[in-house]
Design a protein around this motif. Structure first.
Motif, short mmCIF file in Angstrom:
data_model
loop_
_atom_site.label_atom_id
_atom_site.label_comp_id
_atom_site.label_asym_id
_atom_site.label_seq_id
_atom_site.Cartn_x
_atom_site.Cartn_y
_atom_site.Cartn_z
N ALA A 1 -4.73 4.22 -3.86
CA ALA A 1 -4.07 3.28 -2.94
C ALA A 1 -4.62 1.88 -3.14
O ALA A 1 -5.79 1.68 -3.45
CB ALA A 1 -4.30 3.71 -1.49
N CYS A 2 -3.74 0.92 -2.97
CA CYS A 2 -4.11 -0.50 -2.90
C CYS A 2 -3.70 -0.99 -1.53
O CYS A 2 -2.52 -0.94 -1.18
CB CYS A 2 -3.41 -1.29 -3.99
SG CYS A 2 -3.62 -3.08 -3.81
N ASP A 3 -4.65 -1.44 -0.76
CA ASP A 3 -4.36 -1.81 0.63
C ASP A 3 -4.10 -3.30 0.81
O ASP A 3 -4.29 -3.86 1.89
CB ASP A 3 -5.51 -1.34 1.53
CG ASP A 3 -5.60 0.17 1.61
OD1 ASP A 3 -4.54 0.81 1.74
OD2 ASP A 3 -6.71 0.72 1.51
N ARG A 4 -3.63 -3.95 -0.24
CA ARG A 4 -3.19 -5.34 -0.09
C ARG A 4 -1.66 -5.40 -0.03
O ARG A 4 -1.06 -6.40 -0.40
CB ARG A 4 -3.70 -6.21 -1.23
CG ARG A 4 -3.16 -5.84 -2.61
CD ARG A 4 -3.36 -6.98 -3.60
NE ARG A 4 -3.00 -6.61 -4.95
CZ ARG A 4 -1.75 -6.52 -5.41
NH1 ARG A 4 -0.73 -6.74 -4.59
NH2 ARG A 4 -1.51 -6.19 -6.66
N ALA A 5 -1.05 -4.30 0.43
CA ALA A 5 0.42 -4.22 0.52
C ALA A 5 1.05 -4.44 -0.83
O ALA A 5 2.02 -5.20 -0.99
CB ALA A 5 0.96 -5.21 1.56
N GLY A 6 0.50 -3.76 -1.86
CA GLY A 6 1.00 -3.94 -3.21
C GLY A 6 2.22 -3.12 -3.55
O GLY A 6 2.68 -3.16 -4.69
N ASP A 7 2.76 -2.38 -2.57
CA ASP A 7 3.89 -1.51 -2.89
C ASP A 7 5.14 -2.29 -3.28
O ASP A 7 5.95 -1.80 -4.07
CB ASP A 7 4.19 -0.59 -1.70
CG ASP A 7 3.09 0.44 -1.48
OD1 ASP A 7 2.68 1.07 -2.46
OD2 ASP A 7 2.65 0.61 -0.33
N ASN A 8 5.30 -3.51 -2.74
CA ASN A 8 6.43 -4.32 -3.19
C ASN A 8 6.29 -4.69 -4.66
O ASN A 8 7.30 -4.74 -5.38
CB ASN A 8 6.53 -5.60 -2.34
CG ASN A 8 7.37 -5.40 -1.08
OD1 ASN A 8 8.48 -4.89 -1.15
ND2 ASN A 8 6.83 -5.79 0.06
N ASP A 9 5.06 -4.92 -5.11
CA ASP A 9 4.83 -5.20 -6.52
C ASP A 9 5.18 -3.99 -7.38
O ASP A 9 5.73 -4.14 -8.48
CB ASP A 9 3.38 -5.60 -6.76
CG ASP A 9 3.05 -6.99 -6.26
OD1 ASP A 9 3.99 -7.74 -5.94
OD2 ASP A 9 1.85 -7.34 -6.21
N ILE A 10 4.86 -2.80 -6.91
CA ILE A 10 5.19 -1.58 -7.66
C ILE A 10 6.70 -1.44 -7.78
O ILE A 10 7.22 -1.12 -8.85
CB ILE A 10 4.56 -0.35 -6.97
CG1 ILE A 10 3.04 -0.41 -7.11
CG2 ILE A 10 5.12 0.94 -7.57
CD1 ILE A 10 2.30 0.56 -6.22
N VAL A 11 7.43 -1.70 -6.70
CA VAL A 11 8.89 -1.65 -6.74
C VAL A 11 9.41 -2.67 -7.74
O VAL A 11 10.28 -2.35 -8.58
CB VAL A 11 9.48 -1.90 -5.34
CG1 VAL A 11 10.99 -2.10 -5.42
CG2 VAL A 11 9.14 -0.75 -4.40
N ASP A 12 8.91 -3.88 -7.68
CA ASP A 12 9.35 -4.95 -8.58
C ASP A 12 9.10 -4.57 -10.03
O ASP A 12 9.99 -4.68 -10.90
CB ASP A 12 8.60 -6.24 -8.23
CG ASP A 12 9.10 -7.46 -8.98
OD1 ASP A 12 9.61 -7.32 -10.11
OD2 ASP A 12 8.97 -8.58 -8.45
N ALA A 13 7.87 -4.09 -10.33
CA ALA A 13 7.53 -3.75 -11.71
C ALA A 13 8.34 -2.55 -12.21
O ALA A 13 8.76 -2.52 -13.37
CB ALA A 13 6.03 -3.45 -11.80
N LEU B 1 4.35 1.68 3.70
CA LEU B 1 5.24 2.16 2.64
C LEU B 1 6.64 2.46 3.18
O LEU B 1 7.64 2.07 2.56
CB LEU B 1 4.65 3.40 1.99
CG LEU B 1 5.45 4.02 0.84
CD1 LEU B 1 5.79 2.99 -0.23
CD2 LEU B 1 4.70 5.20 0.23
N LEU B 2 6.72 3.12 4.32
CA LEU B 2 8.04 3.40 4.89
C LEU B 2 8.79 2.10 5.17
O LEU B 2 10.00 2.00 4.94
CB LEU B 2 7.90 4.23 6.17
CG LEU B 2 7.41 5.67 5.99
CD1 LEU B 2 7.20 6.33 7.35
CD2 LEU B 2 8.38 6.49 5.16
N GLY B 3 8.07 1.10 5.65
CA GLY B 3 8.70 -0.19 5.92
C GLY B 3 9.25 -0.82 4.66
O GLY B 3 10.37 -1.36 4.65
N ILE B 4 8.48 -0.77 3.57
CA ILE B 4 8.92 -1.35 2.30
C ILE B 4 10.13 -0.59 1.74
O ILE B 4 11.07 -1.20 1.22
CB ILE B 4 7.76 -1.37 1.29
CG1 ILE B 4 6.75 -2.44 1.70
CG2 ILE B 4 8.25 -1.60 -0.13
CD1 ILE B 4 5.45 -2.39 0.93
N LEU B 5 10.10 0.73 1.86
CA LEU B 5 11.24 1.51 1.35
C LEU B 5 12.53 1.13 2.06
O LEU B 5 13.62 1.18 1.46
CB LEU B 5 10.95 3.00 1.51
CG LEU B 5 9.81 3.55 0.65
CD1 LEU B 5 9.57 5.03 0.93
CD2 LEU B 5 10.08 3.34 -0.84
#
Length: 303
Positions: free
Chosen positions: A59-71, A100-104
């Motif tokens: 896990a990365c707790d800097r809210a990096g999930d948007n970056d994962i989606v982008d990449a 994560l649910l919010g980003i999805l």
């Protein structure tokens, strides 16, 4: 990928029956890689190795999930997303879940790269939640994501389910949409060399065929270490950890493409754990210096 996200998910994903043999890599994000690093790695994973997916780890707790989606969108690759429990017994996983649910829901590209959401990596074996509580989390997440058509599961080995059988593990098998399973034959009490590991692999797969209610199976955490360490010790005195055996395990999996294709429930797909030794020492395809530990690595994605 199209220039913009489509208006509908209809016919977006390939049928499960086409998803067998090599799927992609586990990819640990604990280092909170930059967006540029994620883009570079994901493109390499997609273009060099014909991967279809990234299976998240850590896990990365800097809210990096948007970056994962982008990449992932930029690389044209799908994601087996993950809510990481960790090993410290805290409730931090709840904020990770909510983020994560919010980003999805909020990122318009997210549902077009997220193939499945996983709760934890061996959460039953680690005892992070009582099985009925974990099953309830899976059920709630499925309801939350139903409009996005994102299935939900946990990522777990057969032994984890077997160990918690009397505690309600069946409720999780009932709740999950598909099965992301761990197959790490190096830890078997019967382990010796990787080239002899197929019966161990089949033993765990057969348990899921018998108990998995016909659900699609991916071997989401799956590999053979090139070195031992504090957290990687064999349970068999005959088990051998070196680069040759890591290579031989890849060769073993790739040689069984036709078997994976014809296995029940639309065949079985396998991931390689993990992309780089920088993430999980000993398991990476790449060394800590970013070089291939053995070559070639060109697994079949169909046969």
């Amino acid at each position: 990928m199209p220039a913009l996200p489509p208006s509908s998910l209809t016919n977006w994903w390939c049928d499960y029956s086409t998803e067998y043999a090599f799927m992609g890599f586990s990819y640990e994000v604990t280092a909170c890689q930059s967006l540029s690093k994620l883009r570079s790695d994901f493109l390499d994973i997609r273009k060099t190795y014909n991967s279809r997916y990234i299976r998240m780890y850590g896990a990365c707790d800097r809210a990096g999930d948007n970056d994962i989606v982008d990449a992932a969108w930029g690389a044209g690759i799908g994601v087996h997303a993950l809510i990481w429990f960790g090993f410290d017994g805290t409730n931090q996983w709840m904020s990770r879940r909510n983020t994560l649910l919010g980003i999805l829901h909020s990122n318009p590209k997210a549902k077009f790269v997220t193939r499945v959401l996983q709760f934890g990596s061996e959460p039953l074996f680690d005892g992070v939640l009582d099985p009925p509580v974990l099953a309830a989390q899976v059920t709630a997440a499925k309801a939350n994501l139903s409009s996005l058509q994102i299935p939900v599961t946990i990522s777990e080995m057969a032994y984890g389910y077997q160990e918690r059988e009397n505690d309600g593990a069946q409720q999780i098998l009932d709740a999950v949409s598909l099965l992301d399973i761990h197959n790490l034959p190096f830890f078997s009490t019967l382990a010796s060399t990787a080239s002899k590991a197929w019966p161990i692999v089949l033993t765990d797969l057969n348990w899921f065929f018998d108990n998995g209610q016909g659900k699609k199976i991916y071997m989401s955490q799956n590999g053979w270490p090139s070195v031992t360490s504090d957290g990687v010790q064999p349970n068999s005195p005959s088990a051998v950890a070196n680069v040759q055996n890591e290579h031989d395990y890849y060769t073993l999996l790739d040689s069984h493409c036709a078997d994976f294709k014809t296995m029940p429930n639309g065949g079985v797909g396998w991931f390689w754990h993990i992309y780089s030794d920088e993430m999980e020492p000993g398991y990476g395809l790449l060394s800590t210096s970013g070089k291939l530990k053995f070559s070639p690595f060109a697994p079949k994605t169909s046969c």
